[in-house]
Design a protein around this motif. Structure first.
Motif, PDB file in Angstrom:
ATOM      1  N   GLY A   1       0.798  -1.217   0.000  1.00  0.00           N
ATOM      2  CA  GLY A   1       0.000   0.000   0.000  1.00  0.00           C
ATOM      3  C   GLY A   1       0.834   1.272   0.000  1.00  0.00           C
ATOM      4  N   PHE A   2       2.115   1.170   0.396  1.00  0.00           N
ATOM      5  CA  PHE A   2       2.974   2.355   0.438  1.00  0.00           C
ATOM      6  C   PHE A   2       3.740   2.566  -0.868  1.00  0.00           C
ATOM      7  N   LEU A   3       3.642   1.638  -1.799  1.00  0.00           N
ATOM      8  CA  LEU A   3       4.410   1.772  -3.041  1.00  0.00           C
ATOM      9  C   LEU A   3       4.022   3.037  -3.806  1.00  0.00           C
ATOM     10  N   ALA A   4       2.718   3.309  -3.883  1.00  0.00           N
ATOM     11  CA  ALA A   4       2.280   4.504  -4.617  1.00  0.00           C
ATOM     12  C   ALA A   4       2.838   5.773  -3.974  1.00  0.00           C
ATOM     13  N   ASP A   5       2.949   5.766  -2.654  1.00  0.00           N
ATOM     14  CA  ASP A   5       3.486   6.923  -1.934  1.00  0.00           C
ATOM     15  C   ASP A   5       4.960   7.117  -2.266  1.00  0.00           C
ATOM     16  N   PHE A   6       5.749   6.024  -2.208  1.00  0.00           N
ATOM     17  CA  PHE A   6       7.167   6.117  -2.551  1.00  0.00           C
ATOM     18  C   PHE A   6       7.343   6.519  -4.015  1.00  0.00           C
ATOM     19  N   ASP A   7       6.469   6.000  -4.866  1.00  0.00           N
ATOM     20  CA  ASP A   7       6.533   6.329  -6.286  1.00  0.00           C
ATOM     21  C   ASP A   7       6.265   7.819  -6.517  1.00  0.00           C
ATOM     22  N   ALA A   8       5.308   8.361  -5.769  1.00  0.00           N
ATOM     23  CA  ALA A   8       4.968   9.780  -5.920  1.00  0.00           C
ATOM     24  C   ALA A   8       6.133  10.667  -5.499  1.00  0.00           C
ATOM     25  N   VAL A   9       6.824  10.300  -4.409  1.00  0.00           N
ATOM     26  CA  VAL A   9       7.988  11.067  -3.973  1.00  0.00           C
ATOM     27  C   VAL A   9       9.051  11.064  -5.072  1.00  0.00           C
ATOM     28  N   THR A  10       9.245   9.905  -5.682  1.00  0.00           N
ATOM     29  CA  THR A  10      10.257   9.771  -6.730  1.00  0.00           C
ATOM     30  C   THR A  10       9.874  10.552  -7.980  1.00  0.00           C
TER      31      THR A  10
END
Length: 788
Positions: free
Chosen positions: A163-172
């Motif tokens: 569930g946190f992948l989208a969050d890390f992706d957005a930061v990147t």
């Protein structure tokens, strides 16, 4: 097969020089140059001005740990001659008096994300800081509690790590590297985590979404890119009992087939074959998988121009009167080339250590502390395929037995050169990273590889000296010295299109650059160190064209990857490219094949595995070009399929390509281990068919009828993707039957949409939906922007 005779046609080298110089100036002024803080105008024009104006003066005025060695003077010459080049962060910020974001390092494996919201937030901030300093990040989510687990003393349930992948992706995706390019991220997870199946399928959403959009009427498609998780790669950590999990291996293969992810990280091999001690946990990766090391460390990458050094060697042999492709040529070539490469690699290692001695450019104090304790340097090469072509004048194809041996020895020579300089630094400074068990075994393997080579005696003396150092001090100055990155943009400064250790994708690539007066203009990129030789020796070009990327089998690519990995201290960034027709079962076989090859990482990308959103159109005109720029009559939009033909004493690979009008336009034939002359006949057979179909596709029926008449008595079988078994009385007859079968398949297929089979995202440089996955990187097919 044409002879290696001189062609009298003139060669205008100035055109090639001007093209590469235009690309040099464009990249410098748009991405690398120091800018006036008030006007934003680029203050540097090209690579030469960056070197002369700030990078070389900065290096020569700084600390010199080996002042009496002459290494500084040699390094300056190597940088000026483009024999050695640092990675993008150095080119962007070293010596820049205006930046507040000094970042000298490329690779940052950050390790495991802690299992709390505070630790997750802290990781997001660390990622942002690293991106702003010009680096790429890797993180591991294996310690996050699984979906549905208790949180807040049983008052709630966890969403799970996926569930946190989208969050890390957005930061990147929203934080640029040094303000110059998009961030890069790899996320890894242990195979035995409870949520591993959700992780494996995480990027499959991209493919499903794109297929949905592709089926919409054109007027209903979104105007921007809706890709999710488009700023990260994902990889599964495999170790221990993983190979007993048949269902999991199949699931990974299916998602590799569908979406190009996940990749695999071989943790057992990373621990066993790393110069880093197991206690230092060399199990964490950077975005492209070439730096596999301890969490919290950083590595500066330096690249050696293998293509240029190989051309210098070839010119020397021609001047001395050696005949190209003769046994004397290859033996003498290697005796000159490998010492040159080794010395340049030593200079590259010296450059990496000079940057470490500056003790700046670290985004976080804890990363500085960890990096200075380990002192990693990542020396790799670019233009390897050019070196292979020149060593055997095209008679050894990328992926055959001879080239695999050449690759292993080339990597061994490069690694030996870096260790010589690291040993000098250990003796001079007293700083040593101790791991004598690994180093003694490693030196023994280098000795075994180089013992039967033309440089065997001299290499043995060097290895004996290094062995004594390890026995006395326990190791070298640096914890590791070699790493093989994809070398994307910096290869333009080196004038290389066979980047890293990859084979040529094409012998004539194009890249668009923006001109203030003319708008977007196209530059034709040809092999700088081969193009004039192609004019002089036509057969050399033919043999090189026969071993470009899509004419190689996946097995050949894996064998080459393994050859480089054996003597590389960290990892080798190379994606195994497979044709669109590859099945999930075949990818599963490739995964199993990789098991016992000492690989540390493994990634597969199936051509066209994600349907596109929008088509690529030239200059925004809305019209799609039907034919290529070279007026060969071959359509730009092509498809291709690879088939394997098997006979009693024969195994051959046959590739058929077709244009957008469903005409078969090319036939490539590559036999297995049948000898160079017979293989050349097979290749020539395919070239003749291809040339005929390129210029006169209407000859197809007559060619097929002729091939079907060839009978030799030995049965040759070809299994098609649809399950049909084709049986011929000879290889030519089987190919004729295959061509008929494939043409019938094409005629039954629906008319394709107005786009090639590739997934596109929004390019941050030219703002077109033309950014596409290209191995471990992403590349814009409109302006040439790359994330590497």
């Amino acid at each position: 097969m044409a002879e290696d005779t001189l062609n009298s046609s003139p060669f205008d080298e100035n055109d090639i020089e001007k093209t590469w110089q235009a690309l040099d100036e464009y990249l410098t002024t748009t991405r690398y140059a120091v800018r006036d803080p008030e006007t934003g105008k680029a203050l540097e024009k090209n690579y030469q001005s960056m070197m002369a104006g700030r990078i070389i003066p900065g290096l020569t005025k700084g600390p010199n740990p080996l002042p009496d060695s002459g290494l500084m003077e040699e390094l300056v010459q190597a940088l000026q001659a483009r024999h050695v080049i640092p990675a993008s962060p150095i080119l962007m910020s070293f010596g820049n008096p205006h930046t507040r974001r000094h970042g000298y390092y490329s690779c940052y494996p950050l390790g495991c994300v802690g299992d709390s919201m505070a630790e997750i937030d802290d990781m997001r901030q660390r990622m942002r800081t690293i991106y702003m300093a010009g680096g790429g990040a890797g993180l591991d989510i294996s310690k996050l509690r699984p979906k549905g687990a208790s949180v807040d003393a049983g008052q709630g349930i966890a969403s799970g790590p996926v569930g946190f992948l989208a969050d890390f992706d957005a930061v990147t995706g929203t934080t640029s590297q040094g303000g110059r390019r998009k961030g890069a991220l790899l996320v890894q997870m242990d195979w035995n985590h409870p949520d591993i199946k959700d992780f494996i399928k995480a990027k499959n959403f991209n493919a499903i979404l794109n297929r949905h959009i592709q089926n919409l009427p054109k007027e209903e498609r979104p105007s921007d890119s809706p890709l999710r998780l488009s700023s990260m790669n994902i990889s599964v950590n495999i170790f221990g009992d993983f190979w007993e999990q048949d269902g999991l291996i199949r699931l990974i293969a299916e998602n590799m087939w569908n979406a190009g992810d996940p990749g695999l990280l071989f943790i057992d091999n990373m621990l066993k074959y790393s110069p880093l001690k197991e206690a230092d946990e060399p199990r964490f990766s950077n975005p492209c998988g070439e730096y596999l090391a301890s969490a919290g460390s950083a590595c500066n990458l330096v690249t050696v121009n293998a293509a240029r050094l190989a051309r210098i060697t070839a010119d020397q042999l021609l001047k001395e009167g050696f005949k190209p492709a003769s046994p004397e040529w290859t033996n003498k070539f290697c005796s000159y080339f490998w010492p040159r490469l080794s010395r340049a690699a030593g200079l590259a290692c010296y450059l990496g250590n000079l940057i470490l001695m500056y003790d700046e450019g670290f985004p976080l104090p804890e990363i500085r502390e960890r990096t200075q304790a380990l002192k990693p340097v990542g020396v790799g090469m670019s233009g390897f395929h050019t070196a292979l072509i020149l060593a055997y004048f095209g008679h050894s194809a990328y992926g055959d037995k001879t080239s695999i041996d050449f690759a292993g020895k080339t990597q061994a020579a490069l690694t030996l050169g870096t260790l010589n300089v690291s040993a000098e630094l250990a003796r001079k400074t007293g700083h040593v990273y101790e791991n004598s068990g690994f180093w003694l075994s490693h030196l023994s393997e280098l000795s075994d590889t180089l013992s039967d080579s033309p440089i065997g005696p001299s290499a043995e003396k060097e290895i004996e000296s290094l062995t004594k150092l390890v026995e006395e001090k326990g190791g070298f100055h640096n914890c590791l010295t070699t790493s093989q990155p994809p070398t994307g943009t910096v290869s333009v400064f080196l004038r290389i299109i066979d980047t890293g250790i990859e084979p040529f994708f094409s012998l004539n690539m194009s890249r668009k650059i923006s001109d203030p007066e003319k708008g977007w203009i196209t530059c034709s990129m040809k092999p700088y160190d081969l193009h004039d030789l192609f004019e002089k020796f036509p057969a050399l070009k033919e043999r090189t064209e026969a071993q470009t990327t899509f004419k190689l089998t996946p097995t050949e690519q894996i064998m080459m990857l393994a050859a480089f990995q054996r003597h590389n201290h960290t990892g080798v960034s190379k994606t195994i490219n497979v044709p669109n027709s590859t099945t999930p079962e075949q990818i599963e076989d490739l995964i199993c094949l990789s098991r016992d090859m000492r690989l540390k990482g493994f990634t597969v990308f199936r051509d066209g595995s994600m349907p596109s959103i929008l088509s690529v159109s030239p200059q925004g005109s809305g019209a799609k070009p039907k034919y290529s720029d070279d007026n060969s009559g071959v359509a730009n939009e092509r498809g291709g399929r690879l088939y394997t033909a098997r006979g009693l004493n024969l195994k051959a690979h046959v590739t058929l390509t077709n244009d957008e009008d469903k005409n078969i336009r090319e036939v490539f034939v590559k036999a297995g281990d049948v000898g160079a002359d017979i293989n050349a006949l097979f290749s020539a057979f395919g070239m003749i068919l291809s040339t005929s179909l390129k210029y006169q596709p209407e000859l197809f029926d007559n060619l097929v009828k002729t091939l079907k008449k060839v009978q030799m008595g030995d049965k040759v079988k070809i299994q098609t993707a649809s399950g049909k078994l084709i049986v011929g009385d000879s290889l030519p007859q089987a190919i004729g039957l295959l061509m008929s079968h494939r043409k019938a398949e094409l005629d039954k297929e629906p008319v394709p949409a107005e786009s090639p089979q590739s997934s596109f995202d929004l390019c941050p440089e030219c703002h077109s939906l033309t950014l596409q996955r290209d191995g471990s990187c992403r590349k814009c097919h409109n302006c040439g922007y790359t994330t590497c």
